[in-house]
Motif scaffolding. Structure first.
Motif, short mmCIF file in Angstrom:
data_model
loop_
_atom_site.label_atom_id
_atom_site.label_comp_id
_atom_site.label_asym_id
_atom_site.label_seq_id
_atom_site.Cartn_x
_atom_site.Cartn_y
_atom_site.Cartn_z
N ILE A 217 0.82 -1.21 0.00
CA ILE A 217 0.00 0.00 0.00
C ILE A 217 0.86 1.26 0.00
CG2 ILE A 217 -1.64 1.35 1.38
CD1 ILE A 217 -2.73 -1.34 2.44
N LEU A 218 1.92 1.27 0.81
CA LEU A 218 2.65 2.49 1.08
C LEU A 218 3.85 2.72 0.18
CD1 LEU A 218 2.55 2.28 4.98
CD2 LEU A 218 1.00 3.55 3.48
N LEU A 219 4.32 1.68 -0.50
CA LEU A 219 5.52 1.80 -1.33
C LEU A 219 5.19 1.66 -2.80
CD1 LEU A 219 7.94 -0.44 0.78
CD2 LEU A 219 7.98 2.06 0.64
N THR A 220 5.89 2.40 -3.61
CA THR A 220 5.80 2.22 -5.06
C THR A 220 7.16 1.82 -5.58
OG1 THR A 220 6.25 4.56 -5.44
CG2 THR A 220 3.94 3.90 -5.29
N GLU A 221 7.18 1.33 -6.79
CA GLU A 221 8.41 0.79 -7.36
C GLU A 221 9.54 1.82 -7.35
OE1 GLU A 221 9.93 -1.57 -11.39
OE2 GLU A 221 7.85 -0.93 -11.17
N GLY A 222 10.69 1.40 -6.84
CA GLY A 222 11.87 2.26 -6.82
C GLY A 222 12.04 3.07 -5.55
N GLU A 223 11.00 3.16 -4.71
CA GLU A 223 11.14 3.89 -3.45
C GLU A 223 11.98 3.09 -2.46
OE1 GLU A 223 7.37 6.86 -3.03
OE2 GLU A 223 6.99 4.77 -2.50
N THR A 224 12.40 3.75 -1.39
CA THR A 224 13.25 3.09 -0.40
C THR A 224 12.53 2.96 0.93
OG1 THR A 224 14.26 5.22 0.15
CG2 THR A 224 15.43 3.82 -1.43
N ALA A 225 12.98 1.96 1.71
CA ALA A 225 12.43 1.73 3.04
C ALA A 225 13.56 1.34 3.98
CB ALA A 225 11.36 0.64 3.01
N TRP A 226 13.56 1.91 5.17
CA TRP A 226 14.55 1.54 6.17
C TRP A 226 14.20 0.18 6.78
CZ3 TRP A 226 15.18 6.39 9.85
CH2 TRP A 226 15.65 7.48 9.10
N CYS A 227 15.20 -0.67 6.94
CA CYS A 227 15.05 -1.93 7.66
C CYS A 227 16.22 -2.08 8.62
CB CYS A 227 15.01 -3.12 6.70
SG CYS A 227 13.59 -3.17 5.61
N GLU A 228 15.98 -2.61 9.81
CA GLU A 228 17.03 -2.78 10.80
C GLU A 228 18.06 -3.80 10.32
OE1 GLU A 228 14.47 -2.13 14.88
OE2 GLU A 228 14.17 -3.95 13.71
N ASP A 229 19.34 -3.56 10.70
CA ASP A 229 20.43 -4.46 10.32
C ASP A 229 21.31 -4.75 11.53
OD1 ASP A 229 22.20 -5.99 8.84
OD2 ASP A 229 23.39 -4.25 8.22
N PRO A 230 21.30 -6.02 12.04
CA PRO A 230 20.49 -7.14 11.55
C PRO A 230 19.03 -6.93 11.90
CG PRO A 230 21.61 -7.75 13.57
CD PRO A 230 22.15 -6.39 13.19
N GLY A 231 18.16 -7.60 11.16
CA GLY A 231 16.74 -7.39 11.38
C GLY A 231 15.88 -8.45 10.76
N TYR A 232 14.60 -8.29 10.93
CA TYR A 232 13.60 -9.26 10.50
C TYR A 232 13.63 -9.44 8.99
CZ TYR A 232 8.94 -11.27 9.75
OH TYR A 232 7.88 -12.07 9.35
N ASP A 233 13.89 -10.67 8.55
CA ASP A 233 14.01 -10.92 7.12
C ASP A 233 12.68 -10.78 6.39
OD1 ASP A 233 13.12 -13.12 8.48
OD2 ASP A 233 14.62 -14.51 7.72
N GLY A 234 11.56 -10.96 7.10
CA GLY A 234 10.26 -10.79 6.47
C GLY A 234 10.02 -9.37 6.02
N ALA A 235 10.59 -8.40 6.73
CA ALA A 235 10.45 -7.00 6.31
C ALA A 235 11.22 -6.75 5.02
CB ALA A 235 10.94 -6.07 7.42
N TYR A 236 12.46 -7.24 4.97
CA TYR A 236 13.25 -7.10 3.73
C TYR A 236 12.53 -7.74 2.56
CZ TYR A 236 17.47 -5.46 6.17
OH TYR A 236 18.39 -4.73 6.90
N ALA A 237 11.98 -8.94 2.78
CA ALA A 237 11.30 -9.66 1.70
C ALA A 237 10.07 -8.90 1.21
CB ALA A 237 10.92 -11.06 2.18
N SER A 238 9.30 -8.33 2.13
CA SER A 238 8.08 -7.62 1.75
C SER A 238 8.38 -6.32 1.01
CB SER A 238 7.23 -7.34 2.99
OG SER A 238 6.74 -8.54 3.54
N VAL A 239 9.41 -5.60 1.45
CA VAL A 239 9.81 -4.38 0.75
C VAL A 239 10.23 -4.72 -0.68
CG1 VAL A 239 11.53 -2.54 0.65
CG2 VAL A 239 10.45 -3.12 2.83
#
Length: 503
Positions: A217-239
């Protein structure tokens, strides 16, 4: 054991074939060849483990797969027997602990390639969630109040009027069962300091479902999203699946490094964060960092996904309020899950979303699974409204504190030469730092061969150097299971040590 002597079960430790897999295949061969007869009783898992010199978990894994595939039958109070009509020998049995459907899908001769968004889904998201020591983030299903749950379920069915049947057995509301949303509001208001209404709550099939839909809903192609490192791999996969680009942002003792995030991607559209207990390192996001993150989101017109995955299980002191409770500009989407507080198979989670996003989330939910099963939602609503949920959480806090204390003691006594565990005041697992020279990936890989599961933090890292850290779960395991697991892990570490010293 005459039967086992006849079969010649000489298991070998090989990286390409875990011990439980070898036992699984040897027993199938014995059944197919007639060396083990239909209806014949097998030795107990404890006796067989002692005979073969392996852990009991190894035997249990093999027996579970053979039972699931119809080769063995368990008889309560009597033991395990070969099925009276076992299936014919499987030509290529599915690898252990991996969903057979996923493996089959990966071997089909398809005329198209997987889309880029799903090409690199982490293997950790595909595992069947079962309590193998020392799996992290798995609740104590052995201590769940099944009898209370069963009585509530029976009462719902017994007293179901035609009108209620039409509501619970017909088509459901994509936003979620209204009484459940009301119970959720009461829970997060009293326990986490949120200010919200039932209209702000959307029910999902677990928190990962909510993460994925939020990214769409919130992201469109090419936009960026912060993810924690190390962090939940499900967030990286969904982005990634949403066509956006995840930006790895380091964490330190105060949690997500907001300044580093601003330096790397000042115009990011979304930030995923676990502020109450950072996954997997375990620290809380400091109050100063929380304010900095909210300030950035307001300036950048960005959204924040707050994953509050196990904040209920805090053993000491009062936690900081949820990030959502500090939000004055309606930038935070709060995520909660019943997979941790109840049991994973319930597959229910929820999001508390700002007014401006409710319609978008409900519309999107209506085309991604439409709605969660209504009877399960009604049962959770009753469980919460009658006080059973709060009582269960209190019991689990006490139990998890006891189990953590037992694990810490066992690790100090038996594994102190190899690792230093860090106690936690929240959650279901601890982080242990290995001594210099030991690789967490290597230790975890060797432990798998013995039926254990440890998570090397490097498997959840993009740039962070954390191959000396492991997560060790304790919440789902009895003292006996943990003691046996620690002894098995000690054997693994001794073997790795002797191998590294060999000329």
């Amino acid at each position: 054991m005459p039967l086992l002597d006849a079969l010649g079960l000489d298991l070998e430790r090989r990286p390409d074939a875990p011990l439980h897999r070898q036992l699984y295949e040897r027993l199938i061969d014995g059944i197919a060849a007639g060396a083990i007869k239909p209806g014949e009783k097998l030795p107990s898992t404890r006796d067989l483990a002692q005979f073969l010199g392996v852990s009991r978990n190894t035997i249990m894994l093999a027996f579970e797969h053979l039972t699931a595939e119809g080769f063995l039958e368990g008889q309560s109070g009597s033991g395990t027997y070969v099925a009276r009509e076992p299936p014919s020998k499987a030509a290529t049995p599915a690898p252990a602990r991996i969903n057979p459907a996923l493996r089959a899908a990966g071997t089909l001769d398809r005329s198209f390639a997987c889309g880029a968004g799903f090409a690199d889904v982490p293997a950790t998201l595909r595992h069947m969630r079962r309590p193998v020591p020392f799996r992290s983030n798995f609740p104590a299903v052995d201590a769940f109040p099944v009898q209370v749950w069963a009585k509530l379920a029976a009462d719902i069915y017994r007293k179901m009027s035609p009108e209620l049947a039409g509501e619970l057995m017909g088509e459901g509301d994509p936003q979620g069962y209204a009484p459940l949303r009301e119970a959720i509001v009461e829970h997060v208001t009293l326990g986490r300091g949120l200010v919200c209404r039932p209209e702000n709550v959307v029910v999902f099939a677990g928190a990962q479902h909510a993460v994925d839909l939020a990214c769409r809903i919130l992201l469109t192609e090419g936009e960026t999203a912060w993810c924690e490192d190390p962090g939940y791999d499900g967030a990286y996969a969904s982005v990634t699946a949403a066509g956006a680009r995840p930006v790895a942002v380091p964490v330190d003792a105060d949690g997500l490094d907001v300044a580093a995030g601003v330096a790397r991607a000042p115009d990011a559209r979304l930030a995923y964060v676990s502020p109450s207990k950072q996954f997997p390192l375990g620290m809380s996001l400091s109050l100063e960092r929380r304010r900095a993150l909210l300030d950035w989101a307001g300036r950048a017109d960005a959204w924040i996904l707050e994953d509050d995955y196990d904040a209920e299980f805090r053993y000491a002191g009062r936690p900081l309020p949820a990030l959502h409770a500090l939000d004055r500009e309606a930038r935070v989407i709060y995520l909660g899950t019943f997979s941790k507080t109840l049991f994973p198979g319930i597959r229910l989670g929820f999001a508390v979303v700002p007014d401006a996003l409710v319609e978008a989330f409900v519309a999107a939910r209506s085309v991604t699974g439409r709605y969660s099963p209504m009877l399960e939602q009604a049962l959770v609503a009753r469980f919460m409204s009658e006080g059973h949920f709060a009582s269960h959480v209190r019991r689990m806090r006490k139990l998890y504190a006891q189990r953590q204390a037992h694990l810490l003691d066992a690790l100090a006594r038996r594994l102190g030469n190899w690792m230093t565990p860090e106690p936690t005041d929240t959650g279901m697992e601890i982080v242990a730092r290995l001594r210099p020279g030991l690789s967490a990936r290597r230790v975890a890989a060797a432990a798998v061969q013995e039926g254990l599961e440890l998570m090397p933090l490097s498997a959840l890292a993009r740039e962070a150097e954390v191959d000396d850290l492991l997560t060790i779960g304790f919440s789902a395991f009895s003292a006996e299971q943990m003691d046996e697991g620690v002894e098995t892990l000690r054997t693994v570490l001794l073997r790795l040590e002797s191998t590294s010293r060999a000329p």
